[in-house]
Every structure is written in structure tokens, then in C-alpha cells.
Write a protein that holds these residues in place. Structure first.
Motif, short mmCIF file in Angstrom:
data_model
loop_
_atom_site.label_atom_id
_atom_site.label_comp_id
_atom_site.label_asym_id
_atom_site.label_seq_id
_atom_site.Cartn_x
_atom_site.Cartn_y
_atom_site.Cartn_z
N UNK A 71 38.57 25.02 49.57
CA UNK A 71 40.00 24.79 49.30
C UNK A 71 40.22 24.18 47.92
N UNK A 72 39.27 23.35 47.45
CA UNK A 72 39.50 22.64 46.19
C UNK A 72 39.50 23.60 45.00
N UNK A 73 38.42 24.35 44.75
CA UNK A 73 38.50 25.29 43.63
C UNK A 73 39.61 26.34 43.81
N UNK A 74 39.83 26.78 45.05
CA UNK A 74 40.86 27.81 45.28
C UNK A 74 42.24 27.28 44.91
N UNK A 75 42.54 26.06 45.36
CA UNK A 75 43.84 25.48 45.04
C UNK A 75 44.00 25.33 43.53
N UNK A 76 42.92 24.86 42.87
CA UNK A 76 43.01 24.67 41.42
C UNK A 76 43.24 25.98 40.69
N UNK A 77 42.57 27.05 41.14
CA UNK A 77 42.76 28.36 40.49
C UNK A 77 44.21 28.82 40.65
N UNK A 78 44.75 28.65 41.86
CA UNK A 78 46.15 29.07 42.09
C UNK A 78 47.11 28.22 41.26
N UNK A 79 46.86 26.91 41.25
CA UNK A 79 47.69 26.00 40.46
C UNK A 79 47.63 26.38 38.98
N UNK A 80 46.41 26.61 38.48
CA UNK A 80 46.25 26.98 37.07
C UNK A 80 46.95 28.29 36.74
N UNK A 81 46.87 29.26 37.66
CA UNK A 81 47.51 30.55 37.44
C UNK A 81 49.01 30.42 37.31
N UNK A 82 49.60 29.59 38.16
CA UNK A 82 51.05 29.39 38.10
C UNK A 82 51.43 28.64 36.81
N UNK A 83 50.67 27.59 36.49
CA UNK A 83 50.95 26.82 35.27
C UNK A 83 50.84 27.70 34.03
N UNK A 84 49.81 28.56 34.01
CA UNK A 84 49.59 29.43 32.86
C UNK A 84 50.84 30.29 32.59
N UNK A 85 51.39 30.84 33.65
CA UNK A 85 52.56 31.71 33.47
C UNK A 85 53.80 30.91 33.12
N UNK A 86 53.97 29.74 33.74
CA UNK A 86 55.12 28.89 33.38
C UNK A 86 55.08 28.53 31.91
N UNK A 87 53.88 28.13 31.43
CA UNK A 87 53.75 27.69 30.04
C UNK A 87 53.92 28.88 29.09
N UNK A 88 53.30 30.00 29.41
CA UNK A 88 53.41 31.17 28.52
C UNK A 88 54.86 31.63 28.39
N UNK A 89 55.59 31.66 29.50
CA UNK A 89 56.98 32.14 29.44
C UNK A 89 57.85 31.17 28.66
N UNK A 90 57.67 29.87 28.91
CA UNK A 90 58.52 28.90 28.21
C UNK A 90 58.17 28.84 26.71
N UNK A 91 56.88 28.77 26.41
CA UNK A 91 56.47 28.65 25.01
C UNK A 91 56.80 29.93 24.24
N UNK A 92 56.62 31.08 24.88
CA UNK A 92 56.87 32.35 24.19
C UNK A 92 58.30 32.47 23.72
N UNK A 93 59.22 31.91 24.51
CA UNK A 93 60.64 32.04 24.14
C UNK A 93 60.99 31.20 22.92
N UNK A 94 60.16 30.18 22.62
CA UNK A 94 60.43 29.36 21.44
C UNK A 94 60.00 30.09 20.17
N UNK A 95 58.94 30.90 20.30
CA UNK A 95 58.40 31.55 19.10
C UNK A 95 59.31 32.69 18.67
N UNK A 96 59.44 32.86 17.35
CA UNK A 96 60.33 33.91 16.85
C UNK A 96 59.96 34.23 15.40
N UNK A 97 60.65 35.24 14.86
CA UNK A 97 60.43 35.58 13.47
C UNK A 97 61.13 34.58 12.56
N UNK A 98 60.56 34.36 11.41
CA UNK A 98 61.19 33.48 10.42
C UNK A 98 61.82 34.37 9.37
#
Lengths: 313, 177
Positions: free
Chosen positions: A285-312
Motif C-alpha cells: 500500500x505504501x509505494x502504491x499510494x505514493x505512486x498514485x499521489x505523485x501521479x496526481x501531483x505531477x498533473x496538477x503541477x504541470x497544468x498549473x505551471x504550464x499556463x503561466x508560461x508564454x511567449x515573450x
């Protein structure tokens, strides 16, 4: 120095001062879509290989999570729409250039099929289950006789589903953080890894638990390799992509990314899976939970951070 | 036919008359805008340079918003004008994410909205509202395929730039330098 200011008073929700249009709904869907893709992939794979006895949880128990994940994911997608009553417009056209159109049609196929897949195993898991109608028994029998072709259809759909969640983002060249072709394979690998971790968690069969622990370990190694590769690509690319990478290398997402995704979501579970391989007792359960948690965090961070980046300009 | 706009950054004073004209002409809700003024300051004090730009949708030839739209609501009409069909738009936001110019916004009614080059006026042979009201005559609109149009002439005579050409969108707003 270059400073660009909008001076005519524009304050559009979700757009100004920088994009925050996509909130938790899209990353949650990307996570659940990836998880469903992973679960379908392994279930189909073992049916196609004819080794059903090696992965009973993957094929039977875990397959019940797939439709639930897809329905919650679809619900999140629906909540994200702003013109909700027109959602059916997705299905009046096929737009090959639009990854979202691909995704909408894939989901339309894969969601009912995943329900049928789990339903066809229902009587094995709940022997007292009664389908009530003869037609349903006949249909179940037909599905059972055609498990292999069914699995072939599902494995193709699962790869499209898993990779499109990444391509959806990578097709936006206006957002330099997303605009890397490695995002498709990266999200697919991450989705397969969350699927493998879930199977490892649910499995009561010791051999199957071990098998999916090894598979997950391999997928984590590939994922880390892709992430390192992604940053190498960014740093060797144009200024906008170097700036995108800097959000994670000293910028505002550094701690969130390296602590939650890299360390807790990938390196710690990989370490635990290695320990388990070496014969130490590690509750799955421990590694499995961490993998699932990391997968969700990865997508949350990528979506939020990606929207900040833009052309100058 | 290829509609385009040229914006004279040397004449623009940033009065935002174009913004108000557009909001009035197109019933743009409060706080929202289809066009806007950017003040761009570059250099190091005391050697600073100021550029004022009236910006809006670039009506790109290779429009990423049209490409990513899953329903075909975003489309290109005669003359290269990029439009959104409100009844086809599901408000998914893909086009807003896809625009390098942040020219699109979610309308409070749900659909996605943006500059239309005032297509309803252009069809009648009139100029877009922003061009019509500009007190310094810094906005030029017309058909680039017609060498005698106002916009063709200034683009031929003056030095210009487009925004983020590296995004590969082939934008059709020409900023005269």
C-alpha cells in the motif's frame, strides 16, 4: 529589461494577469484517464498473452476501478466546460487535428467497453449474481467467447487514451512548458505506472504482487529518464522553454515538483520496491499510494505551471 | 482576400478609444475586452524606450485556436477572419490555452469570445469600430491582396513587426515601427 503592461484595464477571470483557466478538473481527469489506461493496458495484455492465471487481480478485480475512474474523470471534464449544455457538439464532428476531439471519441468508446469488461467478470466474483434477462446472459457468453479480440481492441484504446492525455497538452505551442513531444510518452508511462501500482496494491496473490511491483519499478525508471530528458530538452531550447524549465529549477514550482513528484512520487516508491525485491517486508500500500499521489501531483503541477508560461514579445 | 490590420506604434498614444469603441460596438461585458493597450518598456534607466500597442486577435493564417477546437466552433471565414460559432462552442478552453496572444476569453455566458475584426461592419464595406474611432489614425485596416488598400500601402512603405512570429502562427496584425 522589458516590461509589458496592459494599461487599458483588462481583468478577465481565468485569463488575467496570467492564465488560470484550467483548475483541478483537467489534471484530475488527466490522472484518472491515465490510471484507467494503465489498468486496461495490463488487463488486456495478460488476456492477449493467454496468461490470465498470472494476473487475476489485473484482469478481474482491478478492472472494476476502470469504469469508476472514467466516470469520475468524465464528470470532472464536464464540470470544466463553461457552455455545458452544448457538450454534445463534441459528437457531431471528428476533428483529426484536435487532440481533444480524439480524446472525446476515445472516451465514448472506452467507457462503455470498460463497463462491459468488468460486467463479464461479475459472476465469477459474485457467484450469486443474477442477470435476470436471458439476453444479458447471452451477451455475457458472447463476450466470454471473444475475450482475445476484445482485449486487442481495449489495449489499442488504452494506449490512445494514455498517450493523448499528454499530447493534449503538448499540442499547445503557446504554452512552452507543455510544448514538448516527450509529454505524450511521459504521461503514458506515468499512467501505466499508476495502473501497475493499483494492481499491486489490490492483489492478494503474492506472485502477482511481486510481478506488478517489478513492472512498476521499471516504469518509474523510464519515467525518471523521460523527466530528466524533458529538462535537458528545455534547457537546450529557446528562451521561452528555458524560462519554463526555470519554474522547476529554482522558480516557484521547485519545491512542489521535486518534493511531491520526484522524491515522494517516484524515488521513494522505487526505493521501497527495490527493498521489497531484496526480500524486505514492505506493505504494498505504501509505494502504491505514493505512486498514485505523485501521479496526481505531477498533473496538477504541470497544468498549473504550464499556463503561466508564454511567449515573450 | 486577406484582411489585416496595421497598428502604427509611433502614432498610438494609448488613449484606449479603440477599446471603448469595441466594447460598445460588440456589447463586451464589464471587465472584459476584445482589444487592449500594452505599454512595453525596454532598456535600462535612464535609457528607456516606450512602445504603445493596441492589441487584439491576430487572425492568424495558421491559427492554433482553430486547430485545437474539438467541435469546429472556431473557424476561419472568407478573408481569413477567425470566428467562434457560439452555438457550437462547449467552453472547454482549449483555444484560450492555444493562443500565444491571450486574445480569447471565456464569455460569462459560457462560450468563448474574441475580436471578430467587426465582421458585421466589414461585410458592409465599413472599417472595424476600433479603426473608425482612432483619434490619431494609427489603425489601418483592409485587404492585403489589394495593393491599393490602406493597409497594403503602409505595410509596403513602413518597417513593421508581428508578435511572436516564432510561434509559427503567421499573425495578421502588423505593428509599424
Amino acid at each position: 529589461m522589458n516590461e509589458e503592461l496592459i494599461v487599458s484595464g483588462r481583468n478577465i477571470p481565468g485569463v488575467d494577469p496570467h492564465l488560470t483557466l484550467w483548475h483541478w478538473q483537467i489534471p484530475l481527469y488527466l490522472f484518472l484517464g491515465g490510471l484507467a489506461a494503465g489498468l486496461i493496458f495490463f488487463a488486456s495484455l495478460y488476456v492477449i498473452m493467454g496468461k490470465e492465471e498470472k494476473a487475476p487481480t489485473a484482469i478481474k478485480w482491478a478492472s472494476f476501478i476502470t469504469p469508476i475512474a472514467l466516470v469520475i474523470g468524465l464528470g470532472a471534464l464536464f464540470l470544466d466546460l463553461r457552455h455545458k449544455l452544448f457538450f454534445w457538439r463534441l459528437y457531431t464532428t471528428i476533428r483529426l487535428e484536435s487532440p481533444m476531439s480524439w480524446g472525446a471519441w476515445t472516451l465514448l468508446l472506452v467507457t462503455p467497453l470498460s463497463f462491459i469488461w468488468s460486467a463479464s467478470y461479475l459472476r465469477e466474483l459474485v457467484p450469486s449474481w443474477d442477470w435476470k434477462f436471458k439476453g444479458l446472459y447471452d451477451f455475457e457468453g458472447w463476450v466470454r467467447r471473444n475475450r482475445k479480440p476484445f482485449a486487442w481492441v481495449m489495449i489499442v484504446l488504452s494506449v490512445i487514451l494514455g498517450i493523448y492525455t499528454g499530447i493534449l497538452l503538448s499540442a499547445f505551442n503557446a504554452r512552452p512548458l507543455w510544448n514538448t513531444s516527450i509529454l505524450g510518452p511521459l504521461f503514458l508511462t506515468s499512467g501505466l505506472s499508476t495502473g501497475a501500482a493499483t494492481i499491486m496494491w489490490l492483489s492478494k496473490d503474492h506472485e502477482e504482487k511481486k510481478l506488478f511491483g517489478r513492472i512498476d519499478l521499471l516504469l518509474i525508471v523510464i519515467e525518471v529518464f523521460f523527466i530528466v530528458h524533458m529538462f535537458m530538452g528545455f534547457l537546450a531550447s529557446t528562451e521561452v522553454q528555458q524560462e519554463a524549465a526555470s519554474l522547476f529549477l529554482g522558480g516557484e514550482f521547485t519545491v512542489a515538483f521535486w518534493v511531491f513528484v520526484m522524491i515522494l512520487g517516484l524515488l521513494v516508491p522505487a526505493f521501497l520496491e527495490v527493498l521489497e525485491w531484496l526480500g524486505y517486508k514492505v506493505p504494498a500500500a505504501v509505494p502504491a499510494f505514493l505512486v498514485l499521489f505523485g501521479g496526481l501531483m505531477f498533473r496538477l503541477i504541470m497544468v498549473e505551471a504550464g499556463q503561466i508560461t508564454r511567449y515573450l514579445y | 482576400m486577406r484582411y489585416a490590420m496595421a497598428i502604427d506604434t509611433r502614432k498610438c498614444v494609448g488613449c484606449a478609444d479603440c477599446v471603448v469603441a469595441c466594447q460598445t460596438e460588440n456589447n463586451v461585458p464589464m471587465g472584459y475586452a476584445r482589444d487592449w493597450i500594452v505599454e512595453s518598456v525596454s532598456g535600462t534607466y535612464p535609457k528607456l524606450e516606450l512602445e504603445i500597442r493596441s492589441e487584439r486577435c491576430n487572425h492568424c493564417e495558421d491559427a492554433p485556436c482553430v486547430r485545437c477546437c474539438p467541435t469546429g466552433a472556431s473557424h476561419i471565414v472568407e478573408g481569413g477572419i477567425v470566428l467562434v460559432e457560439h452555438d457550437k462552442c462547449i467552453g472547454c478552453g482549449a483555444c484560450i490555452e492555444a493562443c500565444p496572444y491571450d486574445a480569447r476569453y471565456p464569455h460569462p455566458d459560457g462560450y468563448v469570445d474574441k475580436c471578430t475584426f467587426c465582421v458585421h461592419r466589414v461585410e458592409k464595406g465599413e472599417n472595424p469600430a476600433c479603426v473608425e474611432v482612432c483619434p490619431t489614425h494609427c489603425l489601418h485596416f483592409g485587404d492585403l491582396d489589394d495593393p491599393n488598400s490602406d493597409v497594403s500601402k503602409v505595410v509596403a512603405e513602413r518597417k513593421w513587426k508581428v508578435l511572436a512570429p516564432e510561434a509559427g502562427t503567421k499573425p495578421q496584425l502588423y505593428f509599424l515601427l
